[in-house]
Write an enzyme that holds these catalytic residues in place. Structure first.
Site, PDB file in Angstrom:
ATOM      1  N   SER A  22       0.839  -1.200   0.000  1.00 52.11           N
ATOM      2  CA  SER A  22       0.000   0.000   0.000  1.00 52.11           C
ATOM      3  C   SER A  22       0.869   1.243   0.000  1.00 52.11           C
ATOM      4  CB  SER A  22      -0.899   0.002   1.233  1.00 52.11           C
ATOM      5  OG  SER A  22      -1.542   1.259   1.357  1.00 52.11           O
ATOM      6  N   TYR A  52      -0.628  -0.113  10.532  1.00 56.73           N
ATOM      7  CA  TYR A  52      -0.898  -0.668   9.198  1.00 56.73           C
ATOM      8  C   TYR A  52       0.219  -0.261   8.233  1.00 56.73           C
ATOM      9  CZ  TYR A  52      -3.399  -1.132   4.688  1.00 56.73           C
ATOM     10  OH  TYR A  52      -3.769  -1.442   3.402  1.00 56.73           O
TER      11      TYR A  52
HETATM   12  N1  LIG Z   1      -8.928  -0.537  -0.214  1.00 56.93           N
HETATM   13  C1  LIG Z   1      -7.867   0.261  -0.290  1.00 56.93           C
HETATM   14  O1  LIG Z   1      -8.009   1.479  -0.437  1.00 56.93           O
HETATM   15  C2  LIG Z   1      -6.478  -0.316  -0.277  1.00 56.93           C
HETATM   16  C3  LIG Z   1      -5.419   0.549  -0.512  1.00 56.93           C
HETATM   17  C4  LIG Z   1      -4.130   0.048  -0.514  1.00 56.93           C
HETATM   18  C5  LIG Z   1      -3.914  -1.301  -0.293  1.00 56.93           C
HETATM   19  N2  LIG Z   1      -4.966  -2.129  -0.051  1.00 56.93           N
HETATM   20  C6  LIG Z   1      -4.668  -3.543   0.184  1.00 56.93           C
HETATM   21  O2  LIG Z   1      -5.305  -4.315  -0.822  1.00 56.93           O
HETATM   22  C7  LIG Z   1      -5.626  -5.606  -0.291  1.00 56.93           C
HETATM   23  C8  LIG Z   1      -7.100  -5.887  -0.516  1.00 56.93           C
HETATM   24  O3  LIG Z   1      -7.813  -4.842   0.093  1.00 56.93           O
HETATM   25  P1  LIG Z   1      -9.388  -4.630   0.126  1.00 56.93           P
HETATM   26  O4  LIG Z   1      -9.596  -3.210   0.298  1.00 56.93           O
HETATM   27  O5  LIG Z   1      -9.996  -5.303  -1.025  1.00 56.93           O
HETATM   28  O6  LIG Z   1      -9.644  -5.346   1.499  1.00 56.93           O
HETATM   29  P2  LIG Z   1     -10.880  -6.026   2.219  1.00 56.93           P
HETATM   30  O7  LIG Z   1     -12.096  -5.947   1.435  1.00 56.93           O
HETATM   31  O8  LIG Z   1     -10.847  -5.519   3.613  1.00 56.93           O
HETATM   32  O9  LIG Z   1     -10.387  -7.519   2.196  1.00 56.93           O
HETATM   33  C9  LIG Z   1      -9.401  -7.993   3.008  1.00 56.93           C
HETATM   34  C10 LIG Z   1      -9.073  -9.402   2.582  1.00 56.93           C
HETATM   35  O10 LIG Z   1      -8.067  -9.925   3.389  1.00 56.93           O
HETATM   36  C11 LIG Z   1      -8.433 -11.206   3.828  1.00 56.93           C
HETATM   37  N3  LIG Z   1      -7.852 -11.463   5.116  1.00 56.93           N
HETATM   38  C12 LIG Z   1      -7.785 -10.618   6.175  1.00 56.93           C
HETATM   39  N4  LIG Z   1      -7.196 -11.239   7.198  1.00 56.93           N
HETATM   40  C13 LIG Z   1      -6.902 -12.475   6.773  1.00 56.93           C
HETATM   41  C14 LIG Z   1      -6.297 -13.591   7.365  1.00 56.93           C
HETATM   42  N5  LIG Z   1      -5.879 -13.575   8.631  1.00 56.93           N
HETATM   43  N6  LIG Z   1      -6.140 -14.704   6.656  1.00 56.93           N
HETATM   44  C15 LIG Z   1      -6.560 -14.763   5.383  1.00 56.93           C
HETATM   45  N7  LIG Z   1      -7.152 -13.745   4.754  1.00 56.93           N
HETATM   46  C16 LIG Z   1      -7.314 -12.618   5.454  1.00 56.93           C
HETATM   47  C17 LIG Z   1      -9.931 -11.210   3.870  1.00 56.93           C
HETATM   48  O11 LIG Z   1     -10.405 -12.520   3.626  1.00 56.93           O
HETATM   49  P3  LIG Z   1     -11.397 -13.351   4.618  1.00 56.93           P
HETATM   50  O12 LIG Z   1     -12.019 -12.395   5.568  1.00 56.93           O
HETATM   51  O13 LIG Z   1     -12.364 -13.985   3.667  1.00 56.93           O
HETATM   52  O14 LIG Z   1     -10.507 -14.333   5.258  1.00 56.93           O
HETATM   53  C18 LIG Z   1     -10.234 -10.338   2.672  1.00 56.93           C
HETATM   54  O15 LIG Z   1     -10.243 -11.100   1.497  1.00 56.93           O
HETATM   55  C19 LIG Z   1      -5.246  -5.569   1.171  1.00 56.93           C
HETATM   56  O16 LIG Z   1      -3.981  -6.110   1.332  1.00 56.93           O
HETATM   57  C20 LIG Z   1      -5.197  -4.092   1.475  1.00 56.93           C
HETATM   58  O17 LIG Z   1      -4.348  -3.818   2.551  1.00 56.93           O
HETATM   59  C21 LIG Z   1      -6.244  -1.659  -0.047  1.00 56.93           C
END
Ligand SMILES: NC(=O)c1ccc[n+]([C@@H]2O[C@H](COP(=O)([O-])OP(=O)(O)OC[C@H]3O[C@@H](n4cnc5c(N)ncnc54)[C@H](OP(=O)(O)O)[C@@H]3O)[C@@H](O)[C@H]2O)c1
Ligand SMILES: Cc1cc2nc3c(=O)[nH]c(=O)nc-3n(C[C@H](O)[C@H](O)[C@H](O)COP(=O)(O)OP(=O)(O)OC[C@H]3O[C@@H](n4cnc5c(N)ncnc54)[C@H](O)[C@@H]3O)c2cc1C
Lengths: 458, 245
Positions: free
Chosen positions: B138, B151
């Site tokens: 990120s 984070y």
């Molecule tokens: N949204 C943003 O603006 C943004 C910006 C920069 C980076 N990111 C990164 O992009 C990635 C996806 O983000 P998102 O926004 O789509 O996130 P999200 O909707 O919050 O999804 C988080 C994902 O992580 C999985 N997860 C969390 N803890 C876990 C664990 N202990 N074991 C296995 N799986 C786990 C969850 O799966 P389950 O709950 O099904 O296990 C879920 O699929 C993340 O790494 C996030 O940090 C997001």
């Protein structure tokens, strides 16, 4: 949760709502005191609004779950759009049994409004093709509903405008097609009488029949228009080269093709652009051009069913204040007089309606609050210039009621609670079921509060 | 191209879109997270829309002791595994900075868990001399800010880890790509105040899959975040520490 202004497709009214957007099926629920599901927000008025209360967006819970490609049965989550469904089923030789005039609507929205297409007089409404749904109730429990199981709740949910619960999954029966092309014929009519004759004439009628009306024509030409009749082209009707494998409605030799990327209206048109002269001129041009196409021609399903989808955000043409779509149905016996009276009232009001569409509807289905009944339905797009429009619409309601008809809730933004009750005689029956499954009236919307739906005890 | 891709944290909107982009290229998929019901739904959907084979299984990033067996099971089910996308992550809230029990979960979900599973993936691909690893880090990992530095630290650590791994695996021809999204419209960010330039998960997912066809090692998504972060990283610390960020 996001607090944000929302509106329907008509951009009137605009209301601040507390929006949640679950991404998992298990999260398709809210324990808020008042909540309403919202699909693609393509209903025109306040059906998918809940002012200062909870709105649950279903758009991310949109997975296709099962396709029985031999028998044409699809099971999917309610947030999926018809556009996404078509992309998957058409190449397998299947089509939607009923489709509204835009494919950018959700499956759940089609069940909740029990939508009708141009084939209602032959095939019934959307709900007639729904084999089963999974409904998420006020207490969070999930129940299967179908004509056989929880049949009462099923009937209350078809056309129930989201007020019985959240539709989670839908199992839909599809219809087979031989190609993605439509065989279409146009029949021009010089006035309303001839237009009705066209629509009634079995020799002209087809599986899909719809009439466009030149809403600016008055006097002797009142109700002039074009009946547009079509069916899915059979194998024999296709020229060589456009065979079974040709399911891409974008590429069509001969007919009018469309570019892949729709153009969008980038800003609100100023109010003066849509005036009686510009619309009148357009309508006269359209009447002459389209009325000439009396010989059958092939066209892709997109341009037949979804001509407006080619222009993104076309609702902005009506200017900042938005517009109302007034859609009513008048039963067969009084249809001609009723529709004529409505058109006269409209043409006397000097309020231009850009779009006027007339369709035949078949018998009333099982949805207790469903709109369709055997008769003719007229839809008018009316921009909001001033509050005078609402007085005109109240007069139209009276005309509709006098002829035994009703107004479509999925398009509505301003009907009165009294008119609603007079128009929907099965409301009492619906209310009993509603009170049994949702005694606290937790599934409620701006529309349901305006019409005081679910507020009295049965 | 016949790719076979393992997607970890597959229930996230970004991961779903990435999986769809890979499926659209014809890749077979193995989806993993802690939510089997969701994985089943997503698998059915990707299979119907793209006609590719989709498998799924349980994976918990925090349960590092299970990771070795997990990867073996994946390889058994999908012997031609050609790449891994690490998409899981957990934003937590402000409290994570004050309460280490919460902070530990953020670190385990974003960094420790990734370091664990990636160690097994790297050991698997290295001798094969092919394969790719895409890690979703990120922009928050590029500079510590008071609003989410736990984070940010975990993501920053992940970025460094991926950098080192890229260096190690270069010789064996295994690609390691670091993806740094800005704000993306997902469950993680929905309704949060102060977001700007929010991208759709679809746009991000497509670009993540496309990163394989390009040569960049570190990909900011959308691209302009590279320049936003360049500016943010160059604000002198004496000034930066006074900012409310
Ligand atoms: N949204 C943003 O603006 C943004 C910006 C920069 C980076 N990111 C990164 O992009 C990635 C996806 O983000 P998102 O926004 O789509 O996130 P999200 O909707 O919050 O999804 C988080 C994902 O992580 C999985 N997860 C969390 N803890 C876990 C664990 N202990 N074991 C296995 N799986 C786990 C969850 O799966 P389950 O709950 O099904 O296990 C879920 O699929 C993340 O790494 C996030 O940090 C997001
Ligand atoms: C250009 C255009 C043409 C149209 N043509 C036709 C037509 O030919 N025939 C016709 O019948 N209609 C037509 N419509 C209306 C449209 O089909 C309906 O309003 C439909 O309900 C819109 O679906 P949506 O997903 O946008 O629903 P929304 O507008 O989001 O919601 C509509 C209603 O459905 C409920 N709802 C939505 N999803 C769920 C769910 N998962 N569970 C429970 N309730 C839910 C909402 O609470 C609300 O009451 C047209 C609309 C447009 C914009």
């Amino acid at each position: 949760m996001l607090v944000t202004p929302l509106s329907g497709w008509g951009r009137y009214p605009v209301q601040s709502c507390e929006v949640e957007r679950p991404e998992r099926y298990a999260d398709l629920y809210s324990d808020a005191a008042s909540v309403i599901a919202r699909g693609q927000g393509r209903s025109y008025g306040d059906a998918a609004l809940n002012e200062n209360r909870r709105v649950l967006l279903t758009e991310r819970v949109n997975r296709l779950l099962e396709l029985d490609a031999d028998n044409g049965v699809l099971r999917a989550e309610a947030g999926v759009t018809l556009a996404e469904i078509l992309e998957v089923i058409a190449p397998h030789g299947w089509f939607l049994p009923v489709t509204p005039g835009t494919k950018f609507v959700s499956l759940g929205g089609c069940v909740a409004a029990d939508v009708h297409g141009k084939n209602h007089h032959h095939d019934g409404s959307f709900g007639d093709h729904v084999a089963a749904i999974e409904l998420i109730l006020a207490d969070g429990s999930r129940v299967a509903c179908s004509p056989a199981e929880n049949a009462e709740l099923f009937r209350a949910t078809l056309g129930g405008m989201g007020l019985t619960g959240i539709i989670g999954e839908v199992t839909l029966r599809l219809i087979p097609i031989a190609s993605s092309h439509m065989m279409v014929r146009h029949h021009a009519a010089a006035d309303l009488e001839q237009l009705f004759q066209h629509l009634q004439n079995p020799a002209l009628d087809d599986r899909y029949t719809v009439a466009w009306i030149d809403s600016m024509a008055g006097g002797a030409q009142l109700g002039r228009g074009i009946a547009m009749c079509g069916h899915h082209a059979a194998k024999e009707e296709l020229p060589v080269g456009l065979s079974l494998s040709s399911f891409n409605s974008e590429e069509l030799a001969g007919g009018r093709s469309r570019k892949k990327h729709a153009r969008a209206i980038p800003f609100d048109f100023p109010a003066w652009m849509m005036n009686p002269f510009s619309i009148g001129a357009f309508n006269a041009f359209y009447y002459r051009r389209e009325g000439k196409r009396q010989q059958p021609f092939l066209t892709g399903y997109d341009s037949y069913f979804y001509p407006l989808d080619a222009i993104g955000q076309w609702n902005r043409m009506y200017g900042k204040r938005g517009f109302v779509q007034y859609q009513c149905v008048i039963p067969d016996a009084t249809a001609f007089d009723g529709i004529k009276a409505l058109l006269q009232e409209l043409s006397g009001s000097h309020r231009p309606s850009f779009l006027a569409v007339l369709k035949r509807l078949g018998a009333q289905g099982r949805g207790l609050l469903s709109f369709p009944m055997a008769g003719y339905t007229l839809a008018l797009d009316l921009p909001i210039r001033d509050d005078g429009l609402f007085a005109l619409l109240d007069r139209l309601d009276e005309t509709v009621l006098r002829h035994g008809g009703r107004v479509y809730l999925a398009k509505d933004a301003r009907l009165s609670a009294e008119s609603f009750r007079a128009m929907y005689p099965r409301y009492g029956e619906w209310l009993k079921i509603k009170n049994a499954v949702d005694p606290q009236n937790r599934f409620s919307s701006s529309l349901s509060r305006r019409l005081r739906i679910g507020e009295e005890l049965s | 191209m016949s790719e076979a891709v393992l997607i970890l944290g597959a229930t996230s909107a970004i991961a779903r879109a990435t999986a769809a982009a890979f499926a659209a290229r014809g890749a077979a998929l193995y989806l993993a997270s802690r939510d089997l019901d969701e994985l089943e739904r997503i698998s059915a959907d990707l299979h119907l829309r793209h006609g590719v084979e989709v498998r799924y299984g349980l994976f918990d990033a925090e349960a590092t002791e299970t990771h070795e067996a997990f990867l073996q099971a994946v390889i058994k089910a999908m012997p031609d595994l050609s790449g891994v996308v690490v998409a899981f992550g957990y934003l937590g809230d402000q409290q994570a900075a004050r309460d280490f029990k919460l902070g530990a979960k953020v670190i385990a979900s974003n960094f420790t868990g990734a370091a664990s599973i990636l160690s097994y993936c790297a050991n698997y691909f290295e001798p094969l001399k092919h394969g790719f690893i895409i890690g979703i880090s990120s922009v928050a990992g590029d500079r510590g800010r008071q609003s989410n530095y736990v984070y940010g630290a975990a993501k920053g650590a992940l970025s460094l880890y991926l950098q080192g791994l890229r260096n190690r695996l270069f010789a064996s021809g295994v690609r390691v790509i670091t993806v740094k999204p800005g704000f993306v419209d997902t469950a993680m960010t929905f309704g949060l105040p102060g977001l700007f330039l929010v991208a759709s998960p679809q746009a991000i997912g497509e670009r993540i899959a496309r990163a394989l066809d390009k040569s960049a090692d570190v990909v900011y998504l959308p691209w302009f975040w590279r320049y936003i972060m360049l500016i943010i990283q160059h604000i002198p610390e004496p000034i930066f520490k006074r900012l409310k960020l």
